[in-house]
Design an enzyme around this catalytic site. Structure first.
Site, PDB file in Angstrom:
ATOM      1  N   LYS A 193       0.893  -1.154   0.043  1.00 22.61           N
ATOM      2  CA  LYS A 193      -0.033  -0.135  -0.004  1.00 22.61           C
ATOM      3  C   LYS A 193       0.717   1.221   0.139  1.00 22.61           C
ATOM      4  O   LYS A 193       2.074   1.301   0.321  1.00 22.61           O
ATOM      5  CB  LYS A 193      -0.835   0.045   1.113  1.00 22.61           C
ATOM      6  CG  LYS A 193      -0.456   0.077   2.456  1.00 22.61           C
ATOM      7  CD  LYS A 193      -0.982  -0.160   3.693  1.00 22.61           C
ATOM      8  CE  LYS A 193      -0.206  -0.276   5.073  1.00 22.61           C
ATOM      9  NZ  LYS A 193      -1.396  -0.659   6.170  1.00 22.61           N
ATOM     10  N   ARG A 205     -10.863  -0.082  14.761  1.00 20.65           N
ATOM     11  CA  ARG A 205     -10.740   0.465  13.500  1.00 20.65           C
ATOM     12  C   ARG A 205     -11.716  -0.113  12.486  1.00 20.65           C
ATOM     13  O   ARG A 205     -12.805  -0.156  12.804  1.00 20.65           O
ATOM     14  CB  ARG A 205      -9.420   0.787  13.078  1.00 20.65           C
ATOM     15  CG  ARG A 205      -8.704   1.887  12.539  1.00 20.65           C
ATOM     16  CD  ARG A 205      -7.247   1.962  12.418  1.00 20.65           C
ATOM     17  NE  ARG A 205      -6.794   0.843  11.587  1.00 20.65           N
ATOM     18  CZ  ARG A 205      -5.528   0.739  10.813  1.00 20.65           C
ATOM     19  NH1 ARG A 205      -4.558   1.362  11.668  1.00 20.65           N
ATOM     20  NH2 ARG A 205      -5.139  -0.302  10.264  1.00 20.65           N
ATOM     21  N   MET A 239       9.789  24.439   2.268  1.00 17.87           N
ATOM     22  CA  MET A 239       9.173  23.403   1.326  1.00 17.87           C
ATOM     23  C   MET A 239      10.331  22.958   0.518  1.00 17.87           C
ATOM     24  O   MET A 239      10.051  21.685   0.017  1.00 17.87           O
ATOM     25  CB  MET A 239       8.222  24.361   0.416  1.00 17.87           C
ATOM     26  CG  MET A 239       7.526  23.452  -0.436  1.00 17.87           C
ATOM     27  SD  MET A 239       6.378  24.402  -1.567  1.00 17.87           S
ATOM     28  CE  MET A 239       5.014  25.164  -0.711  1.00 17.87           C
ATOM     29  N   TYR A 274      13.096  30.419   7.955  1.00 14.81           N
ATOM     30  CA  TYR A 274      11.817  31.040   8.239  1.00 14.81           C
ATOM     31  C   TYR A 274      11.735  31.002   9.740  1.00 14.81           C
ATOM     32  O   TYR A 274      11.764  30.373  10.446  1.00 14.81           O
ATOM     33  CB  TYR A 274      10.455  30.465   7.876  1.00 14.81           C
ATOM     34  CG  TYR A 274      10.430  30.783   6.174  1.00 14.81           C
ATOM     35  CD1 TYR A 274      10.662  31.983   5.625  1.00 14.81           C
ATOM     36  CD2 TYR A 274      10.143  29.567   5.730  1.00 14.81           C
ATOM     37  CE1 TYR A 274      10.356  32.095   3.956  1.00 14.81           C
ATOM     38  CE2 TYR A 274      10.090  29.666   3.893  1.00 14.81           C
ATOM     39  CZ  TYR A 274      10.020  30.651   3.567  1.00 14.81           C
ATOM     40  OH  TYR A 274       9.979  30.766   2.162  1.00 14.81           O
TER      41      TYR A 274
END
Ligand SMILES: *Cc1c(COP(=O)(O)O)cnc(C)c1O
Length: 389
Positions: free
Chosen positions: A45, A142, A322, A275
């Protein structure tokens, strides 16, 4: 090295995730030995936990995995489209899932409850019976059928099987705390599971596979192996345990994440970095810029993430942006010669995915799985990393 699996840059590269398929094969073989006589399902997956589904599927099958496992049918269809016919299971569905296509293409379906009616209708449409694995919720809370509704689910499945719309071939569950072997809940879950299997057998189902174990249970609970084990993390060479490394488990991490140093420059004492200026240099120093950031899947939450540059382990300073982050090189001779050298975030001789997980307050599963499609993958055969594992 091979270009057949999509984007595969040559020796000149800016940034890449190298995936060692020999490590994948060796990890699968090691688990096959551990789990025998149970069969191994390779869990693929989320694009094989970020490693790339098709190359990993081929490697796992070559090493002897008998099954492939996915959350979504749409993920399983990718291996069918590639011509892979191995037994395949998908276990997480919505009412819009392509059940008929799954049945037509021989993908086994996990069923927790409501899916049964949808799958029976799809089987009618596909004009062939679905192969179904009933999932019991033994405590994870779940997906899965609560024990109180299990007998009703068995009854409904038996009626559909009578009609020729499906065959129940498996019963399975998922464990909640197998990565903490000292906890008692796994024993309770396995007790509930064994009861659920008995009830299914009593209901007349001729089960091919009973399965419960994920990587931590494969490694720590032989009594959870049953007929089939679902191997995810361990196939990628990572440890699910806080106190045991990959090496201690006989596994080899398959992913190496590397970027070339994009810039090096001298800055004065008191220089703010990235930042928010959350880091300031103590003294005059050299900063190196690493061209990977959260757009590539390097977690923004990481503080002091490790990077290997020119044989030295350095730490990220200030916020991960980023596209990039900064490391403080300190005093080095000929720093500008480091522009263009490899910066290894994890894998091979570099730091581990576990160290990045610790830096970002998460788990190694998330570190590798989130490496984004922006980072080219390159498939290699044992060209780096320890050769003896
Ligand atoms: C993801 C998943 C696995 C694999 O778990 P690992 O700990 O990575 O081995 C097994 N079973 C189910 C149902 C899963 O969702």
């Amino acid at each position: 090295m091979s270009a057949e699996h999509g984007f595969a840059p040559g020796p000149d590269f800016e940034r890449r995730a190298e995936i060692d398929l020999s490590a994948i094969r060796d990890n699968v073989k090691r688990v096959i030995e551990l789990a025998a006589p149970a069969t191994v399902m390779a869990v693929l997956k989320a694009d094989a936990y970020g490693h790339g589904v098709l190359p990993v599927a081929a490697a796992a099958l070559k090493a002897g995995a008998g099954w492939l496992g996915f959350a979504h049918i749409s993920e399983a269809l990718v291996v069918r489209d590639a011509g892979i016919t191995a037994p395949t299971l998908a276990w997480l569905h919505t009412t819009d899932a392509p059940f008929a296509e799954a049945i037509a293409r021989n993908i086994d379906l996990g069923v927790s409850g409501w899916e049964l009616d949808y799958i029976a209708a799809a089987a009618k449409q596909a004009e062939r019976p679905a192969r179904v694995h009933l999932k019991i919720d033994t405590g994870l809370g779940r997906n899965g059928c609560p024990p109180a509704q299990w007998e009703r689910l068995l009854g409904a499945a038996a009626a559909y099987q009578e009609e020729g719309l499906l065959r129940v071939v498996g019963v399975f569950t998922h464990l909640a705390v197998a990565d903490e072997p000292d906890r008692g809940e796994t024993d309770q879950q396995l007790d509930v599971f064994r009861d659920a299997v008995s009830l299914a057998e009593d209901a007349g189902f001729d089960l091919e596979v009973r399965h419960a174990a994920n990587t931590p249970a494969i490694l720590s609970r032989p009594d959870a192996h049953f007929d089939l084990v679902r191997l995810g993390l361990g196939m990628y060479g990572l440890s699910p345990f806080a106190d045991q490394s990959s090496q201690e488990l006989g596994l080899r991490p398959a992913m190496r994440l590397v970027a070339r140093v994009a810039n090096v420059k001298k800055v004065p004492a008191g220089q703010g970095v990235s930042y928010g200026l959350t880091y300031r240099t103590d003294e005059e120093t050299w900063l190196a810029l690493i061209p990977m950031g959260y757009g590539d899947g390097v977690p923004r939450s990481a503080v002091e993430g490790p990077v290997l540059i020119d044989g030295r382990k350095l730490l990220s300073r200030g916020r991960i942006a980023m596209d990039q982050f900064v490391v403080d090189l300190g005093q080095v001779s000929d720093p500008t010669s480091l522009v263009g050298t490899e910066a290894v975030l994890f894998g091979g001789d570099g730091p581990s995915a576990d160290e990045w997980a610790a830096a970002a307050h998460t788990i190694n599963y998330e570190i590798v799985t989130r490496i984004s499609p922006r980072v080219p993958r390159l498939y290699v055969e044992g060209s780096w990393g320890p050769k003896d594992a």
